[in-house]
Write an enzyme that holds these catalytic residues in place. Structure first.
Site, mmCIF file in Angstrom:
data_model
loop_
_atom_site.group_PDB
_atom_site.id
_atom_site.type_symbol
_atom_site.label_atom_id
_atom_site.label_comp_id
_atom_site.label_asym_id
_atom_site.label_seq_id
_atom_site.Cartn_x
_atom_site.Cartn_y
_atom_site.Cartn_z
ATOM 1 N N GLY A 37 0.957 -1.266 0.090
ATOM 2 C CA GLY A 37 -0.237 0.106 -0.239
ATOM 3 C C GLY A 37 0.760 1.129 0.007
ATOM 4 O O GLY A 37 1.882 1.321 -0.455
ATOM 5 N N SER A 38 0.468 2.167 0.763
ATOM 6 C CA SER A 38 0.802 3.851 0.506
ATOM 7 C C SER A 38 2.321 3.912 0.922
ATOM 8 O O SER A 38 3.135 4.624 0.589
ATOM 9 C CB SER A 38 0.113 4.608 1.024
ATOM 10 O OG SER A 38 -1.375 4.658 0.596
ATOM 11 N N THR A 39 2.900 2.748 1.893
ATOM 12 C CA THR A 39 4.150 2.943 2.367
ATOM 13 C C THR A 39 5.056 2.822 0.986
ATOM 14 O O THR A 39 6.362 3.390 0.997
ATOM 15 C CB THR A 39 4.439 1.903 3.168
ATOM 16 O OG1 THR A 39 3.996 0.348 2.659
ATOM 17 C CG2 THR A 39 3.822 1.959 4.686
ATOM 18 N N PHE A 40 4.503 2.181 0.074
ATOM 19 C CA PHE A 40 5.280 2.024 -1.348
ATOM 20 C C PHE A 40 5.614 3.149 -1.912
ATOM 21 O O PHE A 40 6.533 3.438 -2.643
ATOM 22 C CB PHE A 40 4.827 1.091 -2.213
ATOM 23 C CG PHE A 40 5.474 -0.015 -2.566
ATOM 24 C CD1 PHE A 40 5.741 -1.021 -1.670
ATOM 25 C CD2 PHE A 40 5.971 -0.379 -3.834
ATOM 26 C CE1 PHE A 40 6.582 -2.267 -1.796
ATOM 27 C CE2 PHE A 40 6.578 -1.374 -4.198
ATOM 28 C CZ PHE A 40 6.974 -2.433 -3.187
ATOM 29 N N LYS A 41 4.865 4.405 -1.574
ATOM 30 C CA LYS A 41 5.145 5.799 -2.247
ATOM 31 C C LYS A 41 6.418 6.369 -1.844
ATOM 32 O O LYS A 41 6.939 6.851 -2.698
ATOM 33 C CB LYS A 41 3.857 6.627 -1.783
ATOM 34 C CG LYS A 41 2.480 6.387 -2.260
ATOM 35 C CD LYS A 41 1.455 7.129 -1.838
ATOM 36 C CE LYS A 41 0.276 6.564 -2.216
ATOM 37 N NZ LYS A 41 -1.053 7.025 -1.473
#
Lengths: 574, 384
Positions: free
Chosen positions: A295-299
């Site tokens: 999820g957003s941690t990948f950003k």
């Protein structure tokens, strides 16, 4: 004639007399009697020979060693080195236990033996034990690794044909505290999981096979783990599991400068001292053996990639006014601002649209190459045997690149994600994580520069900014400058992304200006803590990170800095 | 004790009996009782009898056995012959009866149930057969016109036919071997030896081909494969015992060793009392056989010579087969260890048999007669 000469004469006569007698007898039956005598002598020789052979055979048998081979084949279990944490605290050690065996042919009364044994071992299976004892085998195990009390009780029963063999048994003083890292041994004291298996694979097994692993001569194996931090992690995870009614949770504290794993936990776990449920699917080590769409941690990787490519500067802005429509999918923002966002804003508002646009700047091939470079597409090289392979799309299309830019469409292990995040924060140096001690110098030797130190510095800034102003505020610990990125991923349920089944994660580094440690926490399918608040990562993963940092940072020797505020305090006190 | 001047039969017996033989036999019987305490309770427990069932019976049989042995040893050679003839006829009749009315045990009819006592006629047949054959050989040697050898062969054929019919191949081999040894001692020409040896080999081959269980046992012995359970256990018992044994009652293999009180008492003795005891037992048997043959060699009367050698060879062969099987030098074959193994018929028959030996080896004053007879001639010769 004198008497003396008569005596002499008599003697002579008697000699002759015997001779005469022989002559007479020979005359009577010379041929037959003589032959019979010879034949008898021959028979005597043969029979004497046979008896001598039998006697020789008996002596030969007496010279033979007692046939131990048919009796207990010595199965003394192997010695293993102790496992200790970085401070020398024992994580795993060998203790001696007694194992009960029987020699069935010496058991006088099987029924009686089983009946008596059942008083000490109530769970003894009657049928199975009877079958074993009824066999003609020389040796059968009845129960391995008994307690001293059980052994004493069985000895007191006085059943003939039973015996004990001292065996080594692995004991884990911490119970489940570090179960997934330390691993397990089987009943023969062979490592079958975790570092225990790693130690065997390093040649201990060969050493044992050649009998060189002599008791008491094995140096303890020191791990990079800090038992205190490990305990804090597990404690927080267990609490979180209960507090958020989640199905699983995991966390890792990674030394950002060396790649050492200081603590890592995944619950539900198991007690290695009684690993009855260790193989339950639910109890795997999700940190290294589970893969998730992060999820957003990948950003943070997308941002770092965009900044490091040189095509995007931290001062650039992207239009996040409208959702991106591509191939029938609509990419929208969770906290939509519906305006043009700067790169830091994209990061702290966790804008899917903005991140997707940044990835688009780099391009599909560049995106994949970057993820490959930071180790998110391959198997994580580390000591733990339980490492899962990340998944990625078979062919990367634009839609894949877009979804992956914000953490969907590919799955990685949490540990791997934390390792890559550490490289983003520590000046761009990627090194495989280790569970064994490693110095900074050693780490630098194997480190691979994956992003420039400048990009890394910008990432630290973004991390810190997100904690100060963005979704990660609840991770802040005063004095430790926590910087982090939240991720609230929707999980796929029956092939569709569900918007209320989530996988929440938080990646943090502290102190954010030059992180010593990277912390990753995830919580799988959390429910809202109480009615009226959401179950996003900022509400559960971030506080978990805060708790872990708050409790473990002092133990890890990270000095708190209170900056201007503390100076002011000091001044005011003067 | 008994005065030299006492001329009563008992005193006469005491001064003429071979006390070495008597001692050896009584020693073996005593060992039999002692070893039955070791070997038979395990079997009795296994088949659900009271622990000391076989021990008691062994002792109960041992007393009449001693009486019979000593009683028979009083007989003169002539009476020995007569008794043997009666026994032979009786045993042959009973063996014929056995074929029809015998109890079938494990596929063989060897036992006869008479008045609540089970007897094995073939055990009684053996010593009688040996004595009668000795007599026939002797008659043939004395008067070649009497077809003694032929009768002996016919008798052998009859006995063997009856034994094979049971079938009892162990006893057949034993009888054949003993008869062959006697015939050999009686001066059989070497040509005959060759012919009979060939016949024996042919018979053995025939047995190998006809009786599957014989072939099976030989194969197992030669290859060491298949079910060599009993003998393996026996070897294990002996090796476990080592030189000095595990101590009385400490044997464990006996619990699972079938026939530990009969065919494998030797192995049980080895486990509990050690190989030294086994060597002593072996030496006693060897002593009896060699002493018997040595006496036979010096014996002047052909009948006594043949009978004594035949009886001790029978005794010796039986012990050799039993011990040979126990130490895996011979293929598995059920054979009792004389005087030591449990078995009423075997014990009493063996007592009669050794009673014959004692009777025939008593010092006989009349044997010196030729010497006395020659004396005047000798003296004259010297004087002259």
């Amino acid at each position: 004639m004198t008497g003396a000469s008569e005596y002499t004469h008599d003697t002579d006569t008697s000699a002759v007399r015997r001779g005469a007698a022989t002559i007479v007898m020979d005359g009577a039956g010379k041929a037959r009697g003589g032959r019979a005598q010879n034949r008898v002598v021959m028979a005597m020789a043969v029979i004497f020979g046979i008896y001598a052979a039998l006697g020789g055979r008996l002596v030969h048998l007496a010279m033979q060693e007692e046939p131990e081979a048919s009796l207990p084949a010595a199965r003394v279990t192997a010695s293993r080195p102790d496992l200790v944490d970085r401070n020398g605290e024992v994580l795993a050690t060998d203790i001696k236990t007694a194992s009960l065996f029987a020699e069935p042919r010496r058991i006088v009364d099987i029924d009686e033996a089983i009946e008596k044994l059942s008083t000490v071992l109530p769970d003894l299976n009657y049928q199975q034990t009877y079958r074993r004892l009824d066999s003609d085998a020389g040796f059968v195990w009845l129960r391995r690794q008994l307690s001293p009390r059980q052994q004493a009780d069985i000895l007191a029963l006085g059943i003939p044909g039973l015996g004990f063999r001292t065996e080594k048994r692995r004991f884990y003083p911490g119970g489940p505290t570090a179960s997934h890292i330390v691993g397990l041994v089987n009943i023969d004291n062979k490592g079958i999981a975790g570092i225990e298996k790693f130690v065997d694979d390093q040649g201990l097994a060969d050493l044992q096979a050649t009998g060189l692993a002599v008791e008491g001569h094995l140096e303890p194996v020191r791990l990079s783990l800090d038992l205190r931090v490990q305990h804090i992690i597990r404690d927080e995870l267990v609490q979180a599991l209960d507090r958020y009614k989640a199905i699983a949770a995991g966390a890792v504290v990674l030394n950002a400068r060396t790649g050492e794993v200081v603590g890592m936990g995944s619950v539900p776990d198991y007690d290695p001292n009684n690993p009855v449920n260790a193989l339950d699917k639910d109890r795997l080590n999700r940190m290294s053996a589970g893969v998730f769409e992060m999820g957003s941690t990948f950003k943070l990787f997308t941002t770092a990639m965009a900044l490091d490519s040189g095509l995007v500067s931290i001062n650039d802005s992207f239009d996040a006014t409208r959702p991106i429509r591509i191939g029938g999918f609509t990419i929208n923002d969770f906290h939509g601002k519906r305006r043009v966002l700067s790169v830091p804003e994209i990061f702290i508002y966790s804008s899917n649209i903005g991140t997707a646009k940044m990835a688009d700047v780099v391009g599909i091939d560049g995106h994949r190459a970057f993820l490959q470079k930071i180790g998110l597409l391959g198997r994580l090289p580390t000591e733990l045997p339980e490492v899962a392979l990340p998944t990625e799309p078979k062919t990367w299309k634009k839609i894949n690149s877009i979804t992956i830019s914000y953490g969907h469409g590919m799955a990685t292990t949490p540990l791997q994600t934390a390792v890559a995040a550490a490289a983003m924060l520590n000046g761009g140096k990627l090194f495989p994580p280790t569970f064994l001690p490693r110095t900074e110098a050693e780490a630098n030797e194997i480190a691979e520069q994956v992003i420039s130190p400048k990009t890394s510095a910008e990432m630290r800034y973004l991390f810190r900014l997100n904690t100060e102003k963005g979704s990660g505020r609840r991770a802040e610990v005063e004095g430790y400058y926590v910087g982090g990125k939240t991720g609230t991923a929707e999980k796929v349920v029956n092939g569709r992304y569900s918007n209320n089944v989530r996988f929440n994660a938080y990646i943090a580094g502290f102190p954010a200006d030059d992180p010593d440690y990277v912390v990753l926490v995830f919580v799988d399918e959390p429910k809202p803590e109480r009615d009226g608040i959401s179950a996003t990562a900022g509400m559960n993963a971030a506080p978990m990170v805060r708790n872990i940092i708050r409790r473990s940072a002092p133990l890890l020797g990270v000095k708190p800095e209170f900056g201007q505020e503390s100076n002011a305090l000091l001044v005011s006190q003067q | 004790m008994v005065s030299r001047t006492d001329r009563s039969p008992v005193a006469n017996w005491w001064w003429t009996i071979d006390r070495w033989f008597l001692g050896a036999f009584l020693l073996l019987m005593g060992l039999g009782v002692v070893l039955s305490f070791a070997a038979s309770p395990a079997v009795a427990d296994r088949i659900g009898l009271s622990s000391f069932h076989f021990v008691t019976r062994q002792i109960v049989y041992m007393l009449p056995a001693v009486v019979v042995m000593i009683g028979v040893s009083f007989l003169s050679p002539r009476l020995v012959r007569r008794l043997a003839l009666v026994m032979l006829v009786g045993a042959l009749a009973l063996m014929v009866l056995t074929l029809f009315a015998g109890m079938e045990v494990k596929g063989s009819r060897r036992w006869l149930h008479i008045f609540g006592v089970s007897i094995q006629p073939s055990e009684y047949l053996k010593p009688a057969f040996v004595v009668i054959c000795a007599w026939l050989f002797h008659e043939h040697a004395r008067q070649p016109e009497i077809p003694g050898n032929l009768f002996a062969m016919l008798l052998l054929g009859l006995v063997i036919a009856l034994l094979v019919a049971q079938p009892d191949l162990g006893q057949t081999m034993l009888v054949l071997g003993t008869w062959g040894a006697m015939f050999f001692i009686a001066g059989m020409p070497w040509l005959w030896i060759a012919v009979l040896g060939a016949l024996g080999a042919g018979g053995a081959f025939l047995a190998y081909t006809i009786f599957p269980h014989v072939a099976d046992r030989i194969d197992r012995f030669l290859t060491g494969e298949g079910d060599t359970y009993q003998v393996d256990m026996s070897i294990e018992a002996i090796t476990r015992g080592g030189w000095f044994g595990r101590g009385p009652g400490e044997g464990t293999v006996k619990r699972i060793l079938p026939d530990s009180h009969t065919d494998f008492v030797f192995a049980v003795a080895g486990e509990e009392f050690g190989i030294i005891i086994l060597l002593i037992i072996l030496s006693i048997f060897a002593f009896v056989v060699l002493r018997g043959l040595s006496k036979a060699r010096r014996e002047e009367d052909d009948f006594t010579r043949y009978a004594v050698s035949g009886l001790v060879i029978l005794f010796g062969f039986q012990s050799i087969i039993n011990m040979g099987v126990n130490v895996r030098m011979l293929p598995a074959k059920g054979m009792t260890l004389p005087f030591i193994s449990y078995g009423g018929s075997s014990l009493i028959a063996m007592a009669i048999s050794m009673g014959f030996v004692l009777a025939l080896t008593r010092r006989k004053p009349e044997k010196r007669r030729p010497v006395a007879y020659a004396q005047p001639a000798g003296r004259e010769a010297v004087a002259g």
